[in-house]
Structures are given as C-alpha cells and as structure tokens.
Scaffold this motif. Structure first.
Motif, PDB file in Angstrom:
ATOM      1  N   VAL A 128       0.860  -1.177   0.000  1.00 49.32           N
ATOM      2  CA  VAL A 128       0.000   0.000   0.000  1.00 49.32           C
ATOM      3  C   VAL A 128       0.898   1.229   0.000  1.00 49.32           C
ATOM      4  CG1 VAL A 128      -1.825   1.242   1.208  1.00 49.32           C
ATOM      5  CG2 VAL A 128      -1.785  -1.266   1.252  1.00 49.32           C
TER       6      VAL A 128
ATOM      7  N   ASP B  73       4.381   1.234   1.807  1.00 49.56           N
ATOM      8  CA  ASP B  73       4.374   0.340   2.969  1.00 49.56           C
ATOM      9  C   ASP B  73       3.866  -1.057   2.608  1.00 49.56           C
ATOM     10  OD1 ASP B  73       5.190   2.480   4.605  1.00 49.56           O
ATOM     11  OD2 ASP B  73       3.106   3.125   4.857  1.00 49.56           O
TER      12      ASP B  73
ATOM     13  N   VAL C 221       1.477  -3.628   4.266  1.00 52.38           N
ATOM     14  CA  VAL C 221       0.464  -3.614   5.319  1.00 52.38           C
ATOM     15  C   VAL C 221      -0.028  -5.037   5.582  1.00 52.38           C
ATOM     16  CG1 VAL C 221      -1.815  -2.765   5.986  1.00 52.38           C
ATOM     17  CG2 VAL C 221      -0.245  -1.276   4.718  1.00 52.38           C
TER      18      VAL C 221
ATOM     19  N   VAL D 185      -2.619  -7.723   6.761  1.00 50.25           N
ATOM     20  CA  VAL D 185      -4.076  -7.866   6.891  1.00 50.25           C
ATOM     21  C   VAL D 185      -4.390  -9.325   7.188  1.00 50.25           C
ATOM     22  CG1 VAL D 185      -6.320  -7.627   5.764  1.00 50.25           C
ATOM     23  CG2 VAL D 185      -4.486  -5.974   5.265  1.00 50.25           C
TER      24      VAL D 185
ATOM     25  N   TYR E 244      -4.566  -2.528  -9.848  1.00 50.94           N
ATOM     26  CA  TYR E 244      -4.614  -2.436  -8.389  1.00 50.94           C
ATOM     27  C   TYR E 244      -5.800  -3.245  -7.870  1.00 50.94           C
ATOM     28  CZ  TYR E 244      -1.370   1.467  -8.964  1.00 50.94           C
ATOM     29  OH  TYR E 244      -0.293   2.231  -9.293  1.00 50.94           O
TER      30      TYR E 244
ATOM     31  N   LYS F 131      -8.613  -3.268  -4.311  1.00 43.91           N
ATOM     32  CA  LYS F 131      -9.082  -2.604  -3.095  1.00 43.91           C
ATOM     33  C   LYS F 131      -9.527  -3.690  -2.136  1.00 43.91           C
ATOM     34  CE  LYS F 131     -11.771   1.388  -1.570  1.00 43.91           C
ATOM     35  NZ  LYS F 131     -12.708   2.459  -2.011  1.00 43.91           N
TER      36      LYS F 131
ATOM     37  N   HIS G  55     -11.265  -4.772   1.083  1.00 39.37           N
ATOM     38  CA  HIS G  55     -12.272  -4.248   1.992  1.00 39.37           C
ATOM     39  C   HIS G  55     -12.348  -5.111   3.245  1.00 39.37           C
ATOM     40  CE1 HIS G  55     -14.164  -1.532  -1.050  1.00 39.37           C
ATOM     41  NE2 HIS G  55     -13.695  -2.439  -1.892  1.00 39.37           N
ATOM     42  N   THR G  56     -12.143  -4.501   4.400  1.00 38.23           N
ATOM     43  CA  THR G  56     -12.360  -5.162   5.680  1.00 38.23           C
ATOM     44  C   THR G  56     -13.518  -4.453   6.383  1.00 38.23           C
ATOM     45  OG1 THR G  56     -10.881  -3.773   6.997  1.00 38.23           O
ATOM     46  CG2 THR G  56      -9.879  -5.625   5.804  1.00 38.23           C
TER      47      THR G  56
ATOM     48  N   LYS H 136     -11.874  -0.953   7.492  1.00 42.03           N
ATOM     49  CA  LYS H 136     -11.017  -0.120   6.651  1.00 42.03           C
ATOM     50  C   LYS H 136     -10.836  -0.762   5.284  1.00 42.03           C
ATOM     51  CE  LYS H 136      -6.662   2.472   7.079  1.00 42.03           C
ATOM     52  NZ  LYS H 136      -5.467   2.696   7.930  1.00 42.03           N
ATOM     53  N   SER H 137     -10.473   0.054   4.293  1.00 43.46           N
ATOM     54  CA  SER H 137     -10.165  -0.448   2.962  1.00 43.46           C
ATOM     55  C   SER H 137      -8.756  -0.005   2.575  1.00 43.46           C
ATOM     56  CB  SER H 137     -11.166   0.082   1.938  1.00 43.46           C
ATOM     57  OG  SER H 137     -12.469  -0.383   2.215  1.00 43.46           O
ATOM     58  N   TYR H 138      -8.074  -0.846   1.782  1.00 49.07           N
ATOM     59  CA  TYR H 138      -6.708  -0.566   1.361  1.00 49.07           C
ATOM     60  C   TYR H 138      -6.611  -0.713  -0.155  1.00 49.07           C
ATOM     61  CZ  TYR H 138      -5.887  -1.835   6.280  1.00 49.07           C
ATOM     62  OH  TYR H 138      -5.941  -1.929   7.642  1.00 49.07           O
TER      63      TYR H 138
ATOM     64  N   ALA I 207      -4.098  -1.550  -2.959  1.00 49.09           N
ATOM     65  CA  ALA I 207      -2.791  -2.200  -3.003  1.00 49.09           C
ATOM     66  C   ALA I 207      -2.345  -2.452  -4.435  1.00 49.09           C
ATOM     67  CB  ALA I 207      -2.838  -3.522  -2.235  1.00 49.09           C
TER      68      ALA I 207
END
Length: 238
Positions: A139, A142, A144, A146, A160, A162, A164-165, A168-170, A172
């Motif tokens: 990300v 960094d 990250v 998960v 890319y 996305k 989704h948790t 939060k969303s990332y 990557a």
C-alpha cells in the motif's frame, strides 16, 4: 526451473520467444505450439509457469483460450494488435507485448514476473490456524499486514486491488487474478471479473448477486456463477 509454454501460429514469432528465453538462466520451454487448441490439451496434462500467447490464431483465439482455463498460469500476450489490450486486462493477463517484441521489452516482462514471484507484492503466512493467517499488501510505500479473517471482499481496479475489511479499505499494488491464485480456495471465491469474496461473510445470494453480512450487494457474474454455486454446495456439505 520456470517452465514456459509458447503458443503462436507463426513459427518466426515462436522462435523469437525461444531466443529471448535462451538468454535466461532458470527458464525452460516446456512446449512450443502453433494453435490454442493444442495448448488447451497440453495445459490439461502439464503444469507451466508462464504462457507466451498470441491472440489471433485459427479456430480459437488466445483470449478464448484464457477464458476456457479454470486455473491459469501467468499469461503474457504476444500480438501485433494493440486494440485487444483493454479486453485482455479484464481477464487478468499478466502482460501485453506488441510485436515486434524487442529484447528490452521482453526483459521488462520477465523482470515484472520475477518481482511478483519473489513475493514482494504480497506474501502469505502459511500457518495452519486460519485465525492467524495473513497477507502483506503493498500500500503506497508500505507493506500492510491484513488478517484473512478480516477481509470481506477484494475489488479489482485494473492494475490495483481494493481490499475491503469491516473497519477499513486498502488500495494495493496487485492484480485480482494473482489474489485468486494465492487466497485459500476453501475460504475465498471469485464471483465476478471484479470481485473476490470471503465465503464466511456471505449473508445470502440469488441468481444475480451475493449479499455480504455488512449488507453490501455484489454482482454474480455469468462466467463465475457455476463455480460459485459448486463451492457453496461443497461448503454446505462439509
């Protein structure tokens, strides 16, 4: 050893790929074939890491071949036509080389492949305890961490994804096709060209969509429906 399959109806094009590969240690040509039908048969019985694949070929095209494969190796398209690029990346091809393919451009594709295989983009913990399984996602600058149990679904965004948790969303640097290969099959399933979902986060589903337990509704793609329903039935019986 990284096994490669070359598929092109033009012999000079196949020979050029062979020549480029001959400069590389650790790569071997598993087969060199002139049509996609032979390639389909070969891939049912043999495992390869990379397929260098032409698009326009007799009987079935390279893109049709990719769609016909349940599990695909890395696909690097080799074609004289630029107009198929958007369609190609919708089905998660790894790279798109336009003929004539220079040695520099070929090596760039190989470097990209080696980068992904090295696990720098995403690495998975191999612990047997699913509650502790995790991946690292790139990300920005960094890496990250998960936990897989926290993922609701993953959305494809061209080059890319996305993630989704619940909280939060990332976004990557990864492709959805790569995630489909790396995520555990008993926990995640692809339901659409743009979505992978966590099976234990499903609230309900119908012929057109899957609803997650956060009330998020995602489309159930026609090409992925049969595979999704099969996996759901297996989970019900287990």
């Amino acid at each position: 050893m990284i096994r490669c399959l070359i598929v092109d109806d033009e012999e000079p094009a196949r020979e050029l790929i062979k020549l480029h590969l001959s400069d590389l240690d650790g790569f071997e040509v598993a087969a060199s074939l002139s049509n996609a039908l032979d390639a389909f048969t070969f891939l049912q019985k043999n495992s390869v890491d990379i397929v260098f694949l032409d698009i326009r070929m007799p009987r079935i095209s390279g893109l049709e071949l990719v769609r016909s494969l349940k599990y695909t190796p890395r696909i690097i398209l080799t074609t004289a036509y630029r107009e198929y690029a958007a369609e190609a990346f919708e089905i998660d091809v790894f790279d798109y080389l336009v003929k004539p393919i220079t040695h520099e451009r070929f090596m760039k594709a190989i470097a990209k492949y080696m980068h992904y295989q090295s696990g720098q983009a995403a690495t998975m913990d191999t612990q047997k305890n699913d509650d502790h399984a995790y991946m690292f996602f790139k990300v920005g600058r960094d890496q990250v961490k998960v936990f897989l149990k926290d993922i609701l679904y993953i959305e494809g965004l061209a080059d890319y994804i996305k993630v989704h948790t619940k909280d939060k969303s990332y976004i990557a640097s990864e492709k959805l096709g790569y995630m489909e290969e790396k995520l555990p099959l008993n926990s995640f399933v692809r339901i659409h060209k743009s979505f992978i979902i966590a099976l234990d986060k499903i609230s309900s589903y119908n012929a057109d969509q899957v609803i997650l337990n956060n009330n998020k509704a995602l489309p159930l793609g026609r090409l992925f429906k049969a595979g999704f329903l099969t996996i759901v039935q297996i989970k019900k019986q287990s």
